[in-house]
Design a protein around this motif. Structure first.
Motif, PDB file in Angstrom:
ATOM      1  N   HIS A 119      45.386  74.252  13.331  1.00  0.00           N
ATOM      2  CA  HIS A 119      46.271  75.435  13.408  1.00  0.00           C
ATOM      3  C   HIS A 119      46.729  75.690  14.845  1.00  0.00           C
ATOM      4  O   HIS A 119      46.831  76.833  15.264  1.00  0.00           O
ATOM      5  N   GLY A 120      46.882  74.652  15.600  1.00  0.00           N
ATOM      6  CA  GLY A 120      47.492  74.799  16.927  1.00  0.00           C
ATOM      7  C   GLY A 120      46.541  74.902  18.107  1.00  0.00           C
ATOM      8  O   GLY A 120      46.977  74.955  19.257  1.00  0.00           O
ATOM      9  N   ALA A 121      45.224  74.905  17.864  1.00  0.00           N
ATOM     10  CA  ALA A 121      44.294  75.095  18.980  1.00  0.00           C
ATOM     11  C   ALA A 121      44.230  73.875  19.904  1.00  0.00           C
ATOM     12  O   ALA A 121      43.800  73.992  21.057  1.00  0.00           O
ATOM     13  N   ASP A 122      44.671  72.709  19.398  1.00  0.00           N
ATOM     14  CA  ASP A 122      44.617  71.512  20.254  1.00  0.00           C
ATOM     15  C   ASP A 122      45.446  71.697  21.525  1.00  0.00           C
ATOM     16  O   ASP A 122      45.141  71.129  22.558  1.00  0.00           O
ATOM     17  N   GLU A 123      46.467  72.535  21.445  1.00  0.00           N
ATOM     18  CA  GLU A 123      47.322  72.741  22.622  1.00  0.00           C
ATOM     19  C   GLU A 123      46.658  73.585  23.707  1.00  0.00           C
ATOM     20  O   GLU A 123      47.055  73.552  24.852  1.00  0.00           O
ATOM     21  N   VAL A 124      45.656  74.386  23.329  1.00  0.00           N
ATOM     22  CA  VAL A 124      45.068  75.311  24.317  1.00  0.00           C
ATOM     23  C   VAL A 124      43.585  75.063  24.596  1.00  0.00           C
ATOM     24  O   VAL A 124      43.045  75.570  25.584  1.00  0.00           O
ATOM     25  N   ALA A 125      42.929  74.265  23.769  1.00  0.00           N
ATOM     26  CA  ALA A 125      41.471  74.090  23.909  1.00  0.00           C
ATOM     27  C   ALA A 125      41.101  73.624  25.325  1.00  0.00           C
ATOM     28  O   ALA A 125      40.076  74.042  25.875  1.00  0.00           O
ATOM     29  N   GLY A 126      41.934  72.781  25.920  1.00  0.00           N
ATOM     30  CA  GLY A 126      41.639  72.229  27.235  1.00  0.00           C
ATOM     31  C   GLY A 126      41.653  73.266  28.353  1.00  0.00           C
ATOM     32  O   GLY A 126      41.170  72.999  29.457  1.00  0.00           O
ATOM     33  N   ASP A 127      42.194  74.460  28.088  1.00  0.00           N
ATOM     34  CA  ASP A 127      42.230  75.510  29.119  1.00  0.00           C
ATOM     35  C   ASP A 127      40.888  76.220  29.256  1.00  0.00           C
ATOM     36  O   ASP A 127      40.635  76.917  30.230  1.00  0.00           O
ATOM     37  N   HIS A 128      40.031  76.082  28.242  1.00  0.00           N
ATOM     38  CA  HIS A 128      38.766  76.821  28.200  1.00  0.00           C
ATOM     39  C   HIS A 128      37.626  75.977  28.782  1.00  0.00           C
ATOM     40  O   HIS A 128      37.726  74.750  28.865  1.00  0.00           O
ATOM     41  N   PHE A 129      36.519  76.648  29.140  1.00  0.00           N
ATOM     42  CA  PHE A 129      35.349  75.924  29.631  1.00  0.00           C
ATOM     43  C   PHE A 129      34.952  74.864  28.587  1.00  0.00           C
ATOM     44  O   PHE A 129      34.700  75.211  27.416  1.00  0.00           O
ATOM     45  N   PRO A 130      34.859  73.604  29.006  1.00  0.00           N
ATOM     46  CA  PRO A 130      34.572  72.536  28.034  1.00  0.00           C
ATOM     47  C   PRO A 130      33.246  72.744  27.285  1.00  0.00           C
ATOM     48  O   PRO A 130      33.160  72.453  26.095  1.00  0.00           O
TER      49      PRO A 130
END
Ligand code: GLC
Length: 435
Positions: A119-130
Protein backbone atom coordinates in the motif's frame (compact mmCIF):
# COMPACT_ATOMS: atom_id res chain seq x y z
CA UNK A 1 -10.39 10.03 32.63
CA UNK A 2 -9.53 6.38 33.20
CA UNK A 3 -13.09 5.65 34.16
CA UNK A 4 -14.36 7.32 31.02
CA UNK A 5 -12.00 5.23 28.90
CA UNK A 6 -13.12 2.05 30.57
CA UNK A 7 -16.73 2.93 30.01
CA UNK A 8 -15.91 3.53 26.38
CA UNK A 9 -14.18 0.15 26.18
CA UNK A 10 -17.14 -1.60 27.76
CA UNK A 11 -19.58 0.24 25.51
CA UNK A 12 -17.60 -0.81 22.45
CA UNK A 13 -17.58 -4.42 23.51
CA UNK A 14 -21.31 -4.26 24.05
CA UNK A 15 -21.85 -2.88 20.58
CA UNK A 16 -19.61 -5.60 19.20
CA UNK A 17 -21.50 -8.37 20.93
CA UNK A 18 -24.83 -6.94 19.80
CA UNK A 19 -23.65 -6.84 16.22
CA UNK A 20 -22.44 -10.43 16.46
CA UNK A 21 -25.58 -11.61 18.25
CA UNK A 22 -27.68 -10.12 15.48
CA UNK A 23 -25.80 -12.27 13.01
CA UNK A 24 -24.26 -9.29 11.29
CA UNK A 25 -20.69 -10.43 11.83
CA UNK A 26 -19.86 -9.66 8.22
CA UNK A 27 -18.90 -6.02 8.34
CA UNK A 28 -20.44 -3.62 5.94
CA UNK A 29 -18.68 -0.69 4.43
CA UNK A 30 -18.79 2.20 6.86
CA UNK A 31 -20.47 4.90 4.85
CA UNK A 32 -22.69 7.52 6.38
CA UNK A 33 -25.61 9.36 4.85
CA UNK A 34 -23.39 11.58 2.75
CA UNK A 35 -21.51 8.60 1.35
CA UNK A 36 -18.60 9.67 3.45
CA UNK A 37 -16.06 6.96 4.26
CA UNK A 38 -15.16 6.82 7.92
CA UNK A 39 -11.70 5.61 8.91
CA UNK A 40 -11.27 4.91 12.61
CA UNK A 41 -7.85 5.11 14.22
CA UNK A 42 -7.43 3.43 17.63
CA UNK A 43 -4.88 5.59 19.39
CA UNK A 44 -3.21 6.30 22.70
CA UNK A 45 -4.05 9.10 25.11
CA UNK A 46 -0.92 9.49 27.22
CA UNK A 47 0.18 13.12 27.70
CA UNK A 48 -0.84 15.10 24.61
CA UNK A 49 -1.19 12.02 22.39
CA UNK A 50 -4.91 12.09 21.85
CA UNK A 51 -5.29 15.75 20.95
CA UNK A 52 -2.37 15.58 18.52
CA UNK A 53 -3.78 12.48 16.82
CA UNK A 54 -7.16 14.21 16.57
CA UNK A 55 -5.48 17.24 14.98
CA UNK A 56 -3.88 15.04 12.32
CA UNK A 57 -7.20 13.26 11.76
CA UNK A 58 -8.87 16.59 11.14
CA UNK A 59 -6.11 17.73 8.82
CA UNK A 60 -6.46 14.54 6.75
CA UNK A 61 -10.23 14.85 6.64
CA UNK A 62 -9.96 18.47 5.52
CA UNK A 63 -7.54 17.56 2.74
CA UNK A 64 -9.44 14.48 1.55
CA UNK A 65 -13.01 15.08 0.59
CA UNK A 66 -15.31 12.15 1.25
CA UNK A 67 -13.17 10.71 4.05
CA UNK A 68 -13.66 11.39 7.73
CA UNK A 69 -11.00 10.16 10.14
CA UNK A 70 -12.16 9.43 13.65
CA UNK A 71 -9.96 8.71 16.63
CA UNK A 72 -10.86 6.09 19.18
CA UNK A 73 -9.34 6.75 22.58
CA UNK A 74 -7.92 3.51 24.05
CA UNK A 75 -6.72 2.60 27.59
CA UNK A 76 -3.30 3.89 28.69
CA UNK A 77 -2.03 0.60 30.07
CA UNK A 78 -0.44 -1.56 27.40
CA UNK A 79 -2.14 -4.76 28.65
CA UNK A 80 -5.57 -3.12 28.67
CA UNK A 81 -5.11 -1.71 25.21
CA UNK A 82 -3.98 -5.09 23.91
CA UNK A 83 -7.00 -6.72 25.53
CA UNK A 84 -9.33 -4.32 23.73
CA UNK A 85 -7.57 -4.87 20.38
CA UNK A 86 -7.79 -8.65 20.79
CA UNK A 87 -11.54 -8.38 21.24
CA UNK A 88 -11.80 -6.57 17.92
CA UNK A 89 -9.58 -9.14 16.21
CA UNK A 90 -11.46 -12.11 17.59
CA UNK A 91 -14.69 -10.62 16.30
CA UNK A 92 -13.10 -9.91 12.89
CA UNK A 93 -14.40 -6.41 13.46
CA UNK A 94 -14.08 -3.69 10.84
CA UNK A 95 -14.89 -1.09 13.49
CA UNK A 96 -11.25 0.01 13.70
CA UNK A 97 -9.23 0.50 10.52
CA UNK A 98 -5.89 1.70 11.89
CA UNK A 99 -4.35 0.51 15.15
CA UNK A 100 -1.58 2.24 17.06
CA UNK A 101 0.62 -0.72 18.04
CA UNK A 102 3.47 -1.03 20.50
CA UNK A 103 7.01 -1.83 19.34
CA UNK A 104 6.69 -5.17 21.18
CA UNK A 105 3.59 -6.30 19.26
CA UNK A 106 4.44 -6.85 15.57
CA UNK A 107 5.58 -10.43 16.18
CA UNK A 108 2.56 -11.30 18.33
CA UNK A 109 -0.10 -9.59 16.17
CA UNK A 110 1.23 -9.72 12.58
CA UNK A 111 -1.60 -11.89 11.24
CA UNK A 112 -4.19 -9.19 11.90
CA UNK A 113 -2.56 -6.52 9.74
CA UNK A 114 -2.12 -5.90 6.03
CA UNK A 115 1.32 -5.66 4.42
CA UNK A 116 1.93 -1.94 4.10
CA UNK A 117 4.48 -2.63 1.36
CA UNK A 118 1.45 -3.42 -0.79
CA UNK A 119 0.00 0.00 0.00
CA UNK A 120 2.80 2.41 -0.82
CA UNK A 121 5.09 2.07 2.21
CA UNK A 122 8.01 0.92 0.04
CA UNK A 123 8.46 4.53 -1.04
CA UNK A 124 8.95 5.83 2.52
CA UNK A 125 10.27 2.91 4.61
CA UNK A 126 13.88 3.91 3.88
CA UNK A 127 13.36 7.29 5.61
CA UNK A 128 12.82 5.62 9.00
CA UNK A 129 15.35 4.10 11.41
CA UNK A 130 16.20 0.73 9.81
CA UNK A 131 16.07 -1.16 13.13
CA UNK A 132 12.46 -0.10 13.70
CA UNK A 133 11.45 -1.01 10.16
CA UNK A 134 13.09 -4.38 10.71
CA UNK A 135 11.22 -4.79 13.99
CA UNK A 136 7.96 -4.16 12.13
CA UNK A 137 8.79 -6.60 9.34
CA UNK A 138 7.40 -10.08 9.91
CA UNK A 139 8.03 -12.71 7.22
CA UNK A 140 8.87 -9.94 4.77
CA UNK A 141 5.60 -8.09 5.42
CA UNK A 142 5.62 -4.56 6.85
CA UNK A 143 2.91 -4.82 9.51
CA UNK A 144 3.21 -1.27 10.84
CA UNK A 145 4.66 2.05 9.71
CA UNK A 146 6.84 3.49 12.50
CA UNK A 147 5.14 6.48 14.12
CA UNK A 148 7.23 7.50 17.09
CA UNK A 149 10.04 5.95 19.06
CA UNK A 150 10.61 6.05 22.80
CA UNK A 151 13.50 5.59 25.20
CA UNK A 152 13.59 5.92 28.99
CA UNK A 153 15.11 9.18 30.27
CA UNK A 154 16.00 10.67 33.63
CA UNK A 155 14.16 13.91 34.38
CA UNK A 156 15.78 16.04 37.06
CA UNK A 157 15.06 19.36 38.74
CA UNK A 158 17.83 21.78 37.81
CA UNK A 159 16.78 24.29 40.50
CA UNK A 160 17.04 21.68 43.26
CA UNK A 161 20.37 20.27 42.11
CA UNK A 162 21.68 23.82 42.23
CA UNK A 163 20.12 24.50 45.64
CA UNK A 164 21.82 21.43 47.16
CA UNK A 165 24.98 21.82 45.09
CA UNK A 166 24.65 18.48 43.34
CA UNK A 167 25.46 17.22 39.83
CA UNK A 168 23.05 15.17 37.72
CA UNK A 169 23.62 11.58 38.91
CA UNK A 170 25.84 9.40 36.75
CA UNK A 171 25.17 6.15 38.63
CA UNK A 172 22.27 4.63 40.53
CA UNK A 173 24.27 5.08 43.74
CA UNK A 174 24.66 8.80 42.93
CA UNK A 175 20.93 9.03 42.29
CA UNK A 176 20.08 7.40 45.62
CA UNK A 177 22.35 9.80 47.45
CA UNK A 178 21.14 12.93 45.68
CA UNK A 179 17.48 11.92 45.99
CA UNK A 180 17.89 11.40 49.73
CA UNK A 181 19.64 14.74 50.27
CA UNK A 182 17.05 16.70 48.31
CA UNK A 183 14.14 14.82 49.87
CA UNK A 184 15.44 15.43 53.40
CA UNK A 185 15.88 19.11 52.65
CA UNK A 186 12.55 19.69 50.88
CA UNK A 187 10.47 17.74 53.40
CA UNK A 188 10.89 20.56 55.90
CA UNK A 189 8.58 22.68 53.77
CA UNK A 190 6.79 20.07 51.70
CA UNK A 191 5.69 16.82 53.38
CA UNK A 192 4.61 15.41 50.00
CA UNK A 193 8.07 15.63 48.47
CA UNK A 194 9.88 12.50 47.19
CA UNK A 195 13.32 11.87 45.74
CA UNK A 196 12.52 9.62 42.78
CA UNK A 197 9.36 8.52 40.98
CA UNK A 198 9.15 5.82 38.33
CA UNK A 199 6.86 3.04 37.10
CA UNK A 200 6.58 0.29 39.70
CA UNK A 201 3.12 -1.09 39.07
CA UNK A 202 2.88 -4.72 37.85
CA UNK A 203 2.54 -4.00 34.09
CA UNK A 204 4.56 -3.58 30.91
CA UNK A 205 6.04 -0.29 32.10
CA UNK A 206 7.74 -2.11 34.97
CA UNK A 207 9.31 -4.48 32.45
CA UNK A 208 10.75 -1.36 30.78
CA UNK A 209 12.08 0.21 34.00
CA UNK A 210 13.53 -3.05 35.34
CA UNK A 211 15.18 -3.88 32.01
CA UNK A 212 16.92 -0.50 32.24
CA UNK A 213 18.26 -1.23 35.73
CA UNK A 214 19.40 -4.70 34.70
CA UNK A 215 20.96 -3.77 31.36
CA UNK A 216 22.81 -0.87 33.00
CA UNK A 217 24.23 -3.33 35.52
CA UNK A 218 25.51 -5.74 32.86
CA UNK A 219 22.71 -8.12 33.68
CA UNK A 220 21.47 -8.83 30.13
CA UNK A 221 18.02 -8.53 28.58
CA UNK A 222 15.97 -11.30 30.31
CA UNK A 223 16.23 -13.54 27.22
CA UNK A 224 19.05 -12.99 24.74
CA UNK A 225 18.33 -12.31 21.04
CA UNK A 226 19.60 -15.87 20.41
CA UNK A 227 16.93 -17.34 22.67
CA UNK A 228 18.86 -18.07 25.87
CA UNK A 229 17.22 -17.25 29.21
CA UNK A 230 19.74 -15.04 31.02
CA UNK A 231 17.72 -13.40 33.79
CA UNK A 232 18.97 -15.52 36.69
CA UNK A 233 22.38 -13.86 37.06
CA UNK A 234 24.10 -11.99 39.94
CA UNK A 235 24.13 -8.57 38.28
CA UNK A 236 20.40 -8.67 37.55
CA UNK A 237 19.68 -9.89 41.06
CA UNK A 238 21.87 -7.20 42.63
CA UNK A 239 20.24 -4.23 40.92
CA UNK A 240 16.65 -5.39 41.40
CA UNK A 241 17.31 -5.82 45.12
CA UNK A 242 18.79 -2.33 45.10
CA UNK A 243 15.67 -0.92 43.41
CA UNK A 244 13.46 -2.63 46.01
CA UNK A 245 15.35 -0.57 48.58
CA UNK A 246 14.04 2.65 46.98
CA UNK A 247 10.42 1.80 47.77
CA UNK A 248 9.40 3.67 50.90
CA UNK A 249 12.77 5.47 51.19
CA UNK A 250 13.49 7.78 48.22
CA UNK A 251 10.32 6.68 46.40
CA UNK A 252 6.81 6.58 47.85
CA UNK A 253 5.37 3.19 48.83
CA UNK A 254 2.75 3.98 46.22
CA UNK A 255 5.38 3.83 43.46
CA UNK A 256 4.36 0.18 43.14
CA UNK A 257 0.97 1.40 41.89
CA UNK A 258 2.34 3.96 39.45
CA UNK A 259 2.34 3.86 35.67
CA UNK A 260 3.72 6.68 33.50
CA UNK A 261 0.90 9.13 34.16
CA UNK A 262 0.80 8.60 37.93
CA UNK A 263 4.53 9.23 38.30
CA UNK A 264 4.24 12.24 36.03
CA UNK A 265 1.49 13.66 38.25
CA UNK A 266 3.87 13.68 41.26
CA UNK A 267 6.63 15.24 39.18
CA UNK A 268 4.30 17.81 37.63
CA UNK A 269 3.08 18.94 41.01
CA UNK A 270 6.70 19.77 41.84
CA UNK A 271 6.86 16.92 44.35
CA UNK A 272 9.82 14.93 43.01
CA UNK A 273 13.50 15.63 42.43
CA UNK A 274 13.91 12.88 39.81
CA UNK A 275 11.60 10.99 37.49
CA UNK A 276 12.11 8.15 35.03
CA UNK A 277 9.81 8.63 32.06
CA UNK A 278 9.55 8.69 28.26
CA UNK A 279 10.15 11.82 26.12
CA UNK A 280 6.47 12.81 26.00
CA UNK A 281 6.76 14.13 29.56
CA UNK A 282 9.15 16.83 28.34
CA UNK A 283 6.47 18.73 26.40
CA UNK A 284 3.91 18.42 29.18
CA UNK A 285 6.48 19.58 31.77
CA UNK A 286 7.34 22.58 29.60
CA UNK A 287 3.70 23.59 29.08
CA UNK A 288 2.86 27.15 30.11
CA UNK A 289 0.77 26.03 33.06
CA UNK A 290 3.36 23.52 34.33
CA UNK A 291 4.80 24.26 37.80
CA UNK A 292 8.13 22.76 36.70
CA UNK A 293 8.42 24.73 33.45
CA UNK A 294 12.07 25.75 32.91
CA UNK A 295 13.06 24.06 36.19
CA UNK A 296 14.17 20.72 34.80
CA UNK A 297 16.31 18.95 32.27
CA UNK A 298 16.72 15.40 30.98
CA UNK A 299 19.75 13.11 30.87
CA UNK A 300 20.51 9.47 30.15
CA UNK A 301 19.44 7.15 32.96
CA UNK A 302 22.12 6.36 35.56
CA UNK A 303 24.68 3.60 35.11
CA UNK A 304 25.26 0.48 37.13
CA UNK A 305 28.21 -1.90 36.78
CA UNK A 306 28.31 -1.58 33.00
CA UNK A 307 29.47 2.02 33.39
CA UNK A 308 26.71 3.34 31.09
CA UNK A 309 23.01 3.96 31.50
CA UNK A 310 20.55 1.90 29.49
CA UNK A 311 17.24 3.05 28.02
CA UNK A 312 14.52 0.62 27.04
CA UNK A 313 13.37 0.96 23.46
CA UNK A 314 9.69 1.82 23.28
CA UNK A 315 7.56 3.36 20.60
CA UNK A 316 4.44 2.97 18.51
CA UNK A 317 3.56 2.10 14.92
CA UNK A 318 0.42 2.47 12.82
CA UNK A 319 -0.95 -0.79 11.47
CA UNK A 320 -3.89 -1.37 9.13
CA UNK A 321 -6.41 -4.02 10.09
CA UNK A 322 -6.92 -7.07 7.88
CA UNK A 323 -10.60 -6.66 8.70
CA UNK A 324 -10.86 -3.06 7.49
CA UNK A 325 -13.40 -2.45 4.74
CA UNK A 326 -11.19 0.26 3.29
CA UNK A 327 -7.57 -0.89 3.67
CA UNK A 328 -6.31 1.29 0.84
CA UNK A 329 -7.63 4.50 2.42
CA UNK A 330 -6.72 3.33 5.91
CA UNK A 331 -3.12 2.81 4.75
CA UNK A 332 -3.12 6.27 3.23
CA UNK A 333 -4.24 7.70 6.58
CA UNK A 334 -1.52 5.75 8.43
CA UNK A 335 1.17 6.89 6.02
CA UNK A 336 -0.09 10.48 6.27
CA UNK A 337 0.05 10.48 10.07
CA UNK A 338 3.51 8.90 10.03
CA UNK A 339 4.84 11.18 7.27
CA UNK A 340 7.57 13.78 7.73
CA UNK A 341 5.00 16.51 8.36
CA UNK A 342 2.84 14.32 10.61
CA UNK A 343 5.78 13.29 12.76
CA UNK A 344 7.15 16.82 12.78
CA UNK A 345 3.89 18.17 14.12
CA UNK A 346 3.87 15.65 16.97
CA UNK A 347 7.57 16.20 17.70
CA UNK A 348 7.23 19.99 17.91
CA UNK A 349 3.95 20.05 19.83
CA UNK A 350 4.33 16.98 22.02
CA UNK A 351 8.04 15.92 21.98
CA UNK A 352 7.18 12.55 20.50
CA UNK A 353 10.40 11.22 19.01
CA UNK A 354 10.29 10.87 15.24
CA UNK A 355 11.28 7.64 13.53
CA UNK A 356 12.20 9.56 10.36
CA UNK A 357 15.93 10.18 10.62
CA UNK A 358 15.98 13.57 8.84
CA UNK A 359 13.73 15.06 11.50
CA UNK A 360 16.64 14.89 13.96
CA UNK A 361 18.27 17.57 11.81
CA UNK A 362 15.19 19.75 11.42
CA UNK A 363 15.78 23.12 13.10
CA UNK A 364 12.20 23.58 14.30
CA UNK A 365 12.14 20.12 15.83
CA UNK A 366 15.46 20.67 17.60
CA UNK A 367 14.30 23.99 18.93
CA UNK A 368 11.21 22.45 20.50
CA UNK A 369 13.07 19.37 21.74
CA UNK A 370 16.79 20.14 22.11
CA UNK A 371 17.37 16.78 23.77
CA UNK A 372 16.52 15.00 20.50
CA UNK A 373 19.95 16.23 19.41
CA UNK A 374 21.90 16.12 22.67
CA UNK A 375 20.62 12.64 23.63
CA UNK A 376 20.54 11.22 20.10
CA UNK A 377 22.83 8.34 21.14
CA UNK A 378 20.37 7.30 23.85
CA UNK A 379 17.65 6.95 21.23
CA UNK A 380 19.68 4.96 18.73
CA UNK A 381 21.25 2.68 21.34
CA UNK A 382 18.07 1.89 23.25
CA UNK A 383 17.79 -1.69 24.48
CA UNK A 384 15.04 -3.83 22.94
CA UNK A 385 12.80 -6.05 25.00
CA UNK A 386 12.99 -9.70 23.91
CA UNK A 387 9.81 -9.49 21.82
CA UNK A 388 11.14 -10.72 18.48
CA UNK A 389 12.82 -13.84 19.80
CA UNK A 390 9.83 -14.81 21.97
CA UNK A 391 7.02 -13.96 19.49
CA UNK A 392 4.15 -14.79 19.72
CA UNK A 393 4.69 -15.30 23.45
CA UNK A 394 6.21 -11.95 24.37
CA UNK A 395 3.28 -10.68 26.42
CA UNK A 396 3.33 -13.83 28.54
CA UNK A 397 7.13 -13.58 28.99
CA UNK A 398 6.84 -9.97 30.09
CA UNK A 399 4.01 -10.75 32.49
CA UNK A 400 6.11 -13.40 34.23
CA UNK A 401 9.02 -10.97 34.40
CA UNK A 402 7.18 -7.94 35.75
CA UNK A 403 5.31 -10.01 38.30
CA UNK A 404 8.60 -11.45 39.57
CA UNK A 405 10.13 -7.96 39.85
CA UNK A 406 6.98 -6.62 41.46
CA UNK A 407 7.07 -9.31 44.15
CA UNK A 408 10.60 -8.19 45.01
CA UNK A 409 9.59 -4.51 45.07
CA UNK A 410 6.75 -5.11 47.50
CA UNK A 411 9.02 -7.21 49.73
CA UNK A 412 7.31 -10.57 49.22
CA UNK A 413 10.57 -12.18 48.15
CA UNK A 414 14.14 -11.33 47.17
CA UNK A 415 15.52 -11.13 43.65
CA UNK A 416 17.62 -14.31 43.96
CA UNK A 417 14.58 -16.44 44.78
CA UNK A 418 12.30 -14.59 42.37
CA UNK A 419 14.67 -14.98 39.41
CA UNK A 420 15.42 -18.63 40.14
CA UNK A 421 11.71 -19.32 39.90
CA UNK A 422 11.28 -17.00 36.92
CA UNK A 423 13.98 -18.89 35.04
CA UNK A 424 12.04 -22.14 35.42
CA UNK A 425 8.75 -20.49 34.43
CA UNK A 426 10.36 -18.96 31.35
CA UNK A 427 11.85 -22.33 30.35
CA UNK A 428 8.41 -23.93 30.64
CA UNK A 429 6.75 -21.14 28.66
CA UNK A 430 9.25 -20.71 25.84
CA UNK A 431 11.05 -24.07 25.69
CA UNK A 432 14.34 -22.11 25.68
CA UNK A 433 17.39 -23.14 27.74
CA UNK A 434 18.82 -21.08 30.55
CA UNK A 435 22.36 -19.75 30.50
C1 GLC B 1 5.58 3.51 26.26
C2 GLC B 1 6.45 2.81 25.22
C3 GLC B 1 5.96 1.42 24.98
C4 GLC B 1 5.89 0.66 26.28
C5 GLC B 1 5.01 1.40 27.28
C6 GLC B 1 5.02 0.73 28.64
O1 GLC B 1 4.31 3.74 25.72
O2 GLC B 1 6.48 3.53 24.03
O3 GLC B 1 6.81 0.76 24.06
O4 GLC B 1 5.47 -0.66 26.10
O5 GLC B 1 5.44 2.72 27.43
O6 GLC B 1 4.18 1.36 29.52
Amino acid sequence: MLKRKWLLGVALLLVLSLVLAAGCGEAEEVVDDDDEIVITVAAGAVGMELELTRDLAEMYSAENEGVRVEVLDTPDMVEDRLGLYLQFFEAGSSEVDVYQIDVIWPGDLAEHFVDLYEHGADEVAGDHFPAIVENNTVDGRLVGIPWFTDAGLLYYRTDLLEKYDLDPPATWDDLEEAAQIIQDGERAENPDFWGFVWQGRAYEGLTCDALEWIASNDGGTIISPEGVITINNPNAIEIVDQAAGWVGTISPDGVTTMAEEESRAVWHAGNAAFMRNWPYAYATSQADDSPVKDLFDVSPLPAGRSGAGAATLGGWQLAVSQYSENPEIAADVALYMASYEGQKYRAVEGTFNPTIMDLYEDAEVLEAAPFFGSLYDVFINAVARPSTVTAPQYSAVSELFYNAVYDVLIGDTNAADAFEELEIDLMDLTGFDAE
